[in-house]
Design a protein around this motif. Structure first.
Motif, mmCIF file in Angstrom:
data_model
loop_
_atom_site.group_PDB
_atom_site.id
_atom_site.type_symbol
_atom_site.label_atom_id
_atom_site.label_comp_id
_atom_site.label_asym_id
_atom_site.label_seq_id
_atom_site.Cartn_x
_atom_site.Cartn_y
_atom_site.Cartn_z
ATOM 1 N N THR A 80 -45.390 63.445 -6.704
ATOM 2 C CA THR A 80 -45.313 62.900 -5.352
ATOM 3 C C THR A 80 -46.339 63.554 -4.431
ATOM 4 N N TYR A 81 -46.443 64.885 -4.502
ATOM 5 C CA TYR A 81 -47.350 65.589 -3.588
ATOM 6 C C TYR A 81 -48.784 65.614 -4.093
ATOM 7 N N GLY A 82 -48.978 65.414 -5.383
ATOM 8 C CA GLY A 82 -50.344 65.308 -5.886
ATOM 9 C C GLY A 82 -50.953 63.961 -5.543
ATOM 10 N N SER A 83 -50.109 62.926 -5.528
ATOM 11 C CA SER A 83 -50.583 61.586 -5.209
ATOM 12 C C SER A 83 -50.688 61.426 -3.682
ATOM 13 N N ILE A 84 -50.969 60.253 -3.213
ATOM 14 C CA ILE A 84 -51.280 60.089 -1.784
ATOM 15 C C ILE A 84 -50.435 58.993 -1.133
ATOM 16 N N SER A 85 -50.459 58.976 0.173
ATOM 17 C CA SER A 85 -49.763 57.942 0.929
ATOM 18 C C SER A 85 -50.791 57.084 1.652
ATOM 19 N N VAL A 95 -56.172 64.628 4.948
ATOM 20 C CA VAL A 95 -54.939 63.852 5.091
ATOM 21 C C VAL A 95 -54.466 63.350 3.725
ATOM 22 N N LEU A 96 -55.396 62.912 2.898
ATOM 23 C CA LEU A 96 -54.995 62.439 1.565
ATOM 24 C C LEU A 96 -54.313 63.547 0.780
ATOM 25 N N CYS A 97 -54.922 64.738 0.799
ATOM 26 C CA CYS A 97 -54.329 65.837 0.025
ATOM 27 C C CYS A 97 -53.000 66.283 0.626
ATOM 28 N N ALA A 98 -52.903 66.210 1.916
ATOM 29 C CA ALA A 98 -51.679 66.665 2.575
ATOM 30 C C ALA A 98 -50.561 65.630 2.485
ATOM 31 N N SER A 99 -50.919 64.407 2.125
ATOM 32 C CA SER A 99 -49.897 63.359 2.135
ATOM 33 C C SER A 99 -49.183 63.289 0.782
ATOM 34 N N ALA A 100 -48.057 62.644 0.785
ATOM 35 C CA ALA A 100 -47.260 62.527 -0.437
ATOM 36 C C ALA A 100 -46.888 61.064 -0.634
#
Ligand SMILES: Nc1ncnc2c1ncn2[C@@H]1O[C@H](COP(=O)(O)O)[C@@H](O)[C@H]1O
Ligand SMILES: Nc1ncnc2c1ncn2[C@@H]1O[C@H](COP(=O)(O)O)[C@@H](O)[C@H]1O
Ligand SMILES: Nc1ncnc2c1ncn2[C@@H]1O[C@H](COP(=O)(O)O)[C@@H](O)[C@H]1O
Ligand code: NA
Ligand code: NA
Ligand code: NA
Lengths: 97, 329, 329, 97, 329, 97
Positions: free
Chosen positions: E103-108, E274-279
């Protein structure tokens, strides 16, 4: 396979909240339901149209033990008496897994 | 000029799409707007109108005149259900009387939005706070309706009531105040009020430019809905049908008189008139089904949606506008 | 120039989104446009095109040339199902033959709208009355299809028929004439015709500015639908597949010849060609399921939707346009 | 609780109008139904996709007396024979209210 | 300036509509955006952003700097789930640890889109290829997650597996790569890349002008969704809640450091942060339900949707931007 | 009328693909299902909300012979054991047409 009761309730969507509340209070932890159900009964036609949920039904299916059904039976009857709707009960076998 | 205003209204595509919707039902076409789309369109309209109202109020600021308008609005939404109830009680049972009274005391957001569109077409200004007036008029009638039922039909609370939220005033007030339409228009209103003007403007291609088109599409849907409910009115007697036309006219007359008396701004006056003349078919039915389940939704919804709503958008709005123009130089 | 027109069409995002839709099915992605959204988009397109057509006709007025175009349109929608039926009957049963014949005699509104978009991209004018031509071509083929079934498969009316609407010509004509798409585009057309030009213009940000985008989105959905139906064609023989490509080409050739003969306006000629070359997958299936339930919807819908529709929007439209340019100086 | 028949009908959405008509003519005043039903049967797959309602089913649930069912049985059979669909009948108990 | 950027973000209607959505849940209003509309809005946003990114890349062309950004993106989407897993394993079971790590490796995508909107409001440029970076970051974490489960929980393949797709790496890669959001944004990206600039521009009234409004509407819906999932977090311990805030902050810090080191363009740097910080709460849950059904979706979805997402769009985006401004002159 | 089994399966929407696959492999050619079903069970609440299909159920109804049911029973049990869901079996009569 295990013998069980299958309880089906059809009730106005606006009252589905009350059915959920009743199930929660009586500690019935397994149930299924869906909205967008139409129909006709003593309170006229529910055609699913409109901007509010006044003319829509919700369909509940609850598989439970005889004992669990006994627990909700009277409460359910009171609710249906007040706001309408129907309840059907039948026997099913539950595929254990 | 009278006929001109009415005719102009009739040749507006927005209103014509409403007629098309009625026609769809008459010829039994299978055209039907899916429910999620109806919801989307109505939410869009509420959001757009709310945002615009808030932004305009942020611009104009609060004035004493605003309190006056809001005061009249709330007062009427208390009086209308009261007097309606006593008229209705002569022919209908207590439950239906209370529900119909609440219906006519409360308001129809779609009628309000159609009236705003009408003002826009006629280049008449109105105050952004009218959105707040609309929101304030939604709930009181519902509460009055419930109080009337309780007063006339005192029920014995029974043991089973623990499982039921029905008949509780608290539940009804909550239902009325948290109704989706109210929350959305008031929320958008507040957002419009606090947001920076530039950021609200950046939303305009969505909230304003395509507004008329979305309204036209939505009125097509409203026409279909009204047409379907109209079928339910076939068996209704002359009493409810005349009620559904006469009471709005009386309410409109009262507001027009008050508008002249208090020298309201013409745009505000029209909107206030329309609010009082309109009847609720979204918030009230939702609240009544829960609070007064014994009232017949097959009666009060069609009255509001299939008679009063079309009457207002087709005849009412231009008529009230004509009268206001006549009486307020 | 030939290749240019085709390539230009292929590099248009609108058409590319259609390919994306096909790809979605091929790679078995879970991307799927919810049915209410499909309906919303298709209704939006019909409303916008209808309104524009009506407004343009109001502007241009009726001319003898218009009757000519409408005459050709109706004539073709009667002839195409007739000759198609006798071709089809060699390989298919009576029910399927009649249903496929009706499918190809009737028209596809989405193909028509894509062609209008194509004309727009190429700055070619067309007449607003073409919308009326489209609407007029929807029903006749359906009626012909039913008459053919009745002629070849005379059924004994039984007592139980009282509960069934099937096989009755009246029911089918009603079904065809009250089909949602027809009612919406014709209704919007009439609204465009009678409304004041200013009021129609006020709807343009909705009906025109975002039109191309909505169409692109919708063609993504159509690509998914076509891709799904394409699976059903895997088991179909070469006969139905060649029919689904050749008959449109023949119909197009006939119209192109007539267009040259009657010196039609180039835009009108393209639209008329596209109408005749297109096949119905909305109105006809709905009517056939009810009137000829024994026909296999798994055959005639995929033919129209998964073969003829893609063929027309990818190859057909630019090809017909190229030919018209070649033959009409 | 009262013994009743539960009749379930699955039929193409386009034909649901005919079922409603049949119920009305036979004076069956209580029923429930919903759209958006998919499935597979003798007439192929109904996947719910498309712009028309050609590939969609409707599900009907009708609780009725033995006598009422007898009234609609043959009519229903004729309809299903012509346009396809299935009908299942079972016993339920109706929670009186 | 710090507080200014944050406050400005908070007074943006887009973000305020998110708060309105949360409020809707708090006050238990019945306002709810129908699921087809949620889907429509999210597809619209993906399509618009994809198309714009592709068109911009077509305009700017490929540069070495682009490969650098894409490289960092992919690398992070492999490292984040790895180190997250070993933190999570201390408290959670293997299944949940792997799912949360993925979940946290992927992006929102929605967080990404909100950040683009933020850049737009602040007139900061970014590269169209960031859309590709986003798409590239979706899948690796899902695969890592599955590999981790397989490594730590070797299961005996049984005869019944023939009917089940679960646990198969091939199935999961396919699931991740064909996820609707990825296909739509990448498809639109490629369409934007190959289409003629004029034809992309013709779609702008739809894809750009109404973009902000559609985003605002969508964030209202996201607020409602987040609010509903927040209820599920009530019983979660402090461990998962702090994880959901701290890990995004750590990831953001790493990217900000790398951005300064590699002298990335400021807009790109923010988006990458933002991509890395997003889940992920769309693609990952869909893949995990199928590949790791024993993981508790009631845990990892609320973490991403009800804590990390609001944190990022309310506090994170302006904070990361403030830091980038501070460190990159 | 012909005696038959009615099998009802409630399962997460994401796994509905696997049920369809199972039915296909076991050559069960008649079935019905619909999406948008909510509920509660051992795996928590499925409220139908969200952008993915993670929190939604699908409802299957399959009328089949005793023999057909025997064919899918164990496979179904294995699937439900792995991914959750419930299966109820009851007797119905099939209106022949
Ligand atoms: N006999 C019945 N069989 C199936 N559904 C019924 C029946 N009676 C009522 N219903 C359903 O229950 C809803 C409420 O019933 P009522 O309160 O009697 O109007 C109706 O709208 C129908 O959907
Ligand atoms: N054996 C069955 N069990 C459950 N549903 C069925 C069965 N057979 C057919 N159906 C449903 O009935 C619809 C129409 O059936 P048919 O006319 O046989 O194609 C199908 O699309 C299915 O939804
Ligand atoms: N006792 C029950 N009665 C009816 N439906 C149930 C029951 N238990 C579970 N379900 C349904 O099956 C779904 C999956 O169950 P589970 O895997 O136990 O979470 C739930 O979301 C419910 O919709
Ligand atoms: Na009123
Ligand atoms: Na044709
Ligand atoms: Na991430």
């Amino acid at each position: 396979m295990q013998a069980n009761k299958k309880v089906e309730i059809i009730i106005n969507k606006l009252e589905s909240r009350q059915v959920l509340l009743l199930l929660k209070r009586q500690n019935i932890r397994g149930f299924t339901f869906w909205d967008g159900v139409k129909g006709q009964g003593d309170r006229g036609q529910q055609d699913g149209h409109g901007l509010s949920e006044t003319f829509m039904n919700t369909y509940f299916v609850i598989a439970c033990t005889e004992e669990e059904f006994a627990r909700i039976k009277e409460k359910l009857r009171n609710l249906l008496r007040e706001v309408g709707g129907v309840c059907m009960v039948s026997d099913v076998e539950w595929l254990l897994h | 000029m009278h006929v001109d205003v009415l005719l102009n209204n009739l040749l507006n595509p927005t209103i014509l799409f409403f007629f098309l919707g009625l026609l769809v039902v008459v010829i039994q076409s299978d055209l039907s707007i899916p429910q999620p789309i109806s919801r989307f369109l109505s939410y869009y309209l509420l959001l757009s109108i709310g945002l615009k109202g808030g932004a305009e109020l942020a611009h104009s600021g609060l004035t004493p005149a605003i309190y006056q308008v809001l005061g009249i609005a709330v007062l009427m939404s208390i009086l209308v259900p009261l007097y309606s109830f006593f008229i209705l009680k002569r022919r209908l049972n207590i439950f239906d009387s209370a529900a119909v009274a609440a219906t006519y005391g409360s308001i129809s957001a779609v009628t309000f939005i159609t009236a705003i569109n009408f003002l826009h077409d006629n280049n008449v200004e109105y105050g952004g706070y009218m959105v707040a007036a609309m929101a304030l008029m939604e709930a009181p009638a519902i509460i009055i309706g419930l109080l009337l039922v309780n007063a006339y039909e005192r029920r014995q609370p029974t043991e089973e009531d623990s499982d039921s939220e029905a008949y509780s005033l608290r539940a009804v007030v909550r239902e009325a105040a948290t109704n989706g339409s109210v929350v959305l228009i008031m929320g958008s209103f507040l957002i419009g009020l606090v947001s920076t003007p530039a950021s609200v403007e950046a939303l305009q291609p969505f909230t304003q430019d395509i507004f008329k088109g979305m309204l036209a599409f939505f009125l097509l849907d409203m026409g279909i809905l009204a047409g379907r409910r109209l079928n339910a009115m076939r068996t209704a007697g002359w009493f409810v049908i005349s009620f559904a036309i006469l009471v709005p006219l009386v309410n409109a007359a009262i507001i027009i008189a008050l508008a002249v008396l208090f020298q309201l701004n013409k745009g505000d006056a029209l909107l206030l008139t329309v609010l009082c003349a309109s009847a609720s078919y979204i918030a009230v039915p939702a609240a009544m089904r829960i609070s007064v389940p014994r009232a017949n939704a097959g009666l009060y919804v069609p009255m509001a949606l299939a008679i009063t709503f079309p009457f207002n958008i087709i005849v009412g709005i231009p008529l009230y506008f004509y009268l206001l123009n006549l009486l307020m130089p």
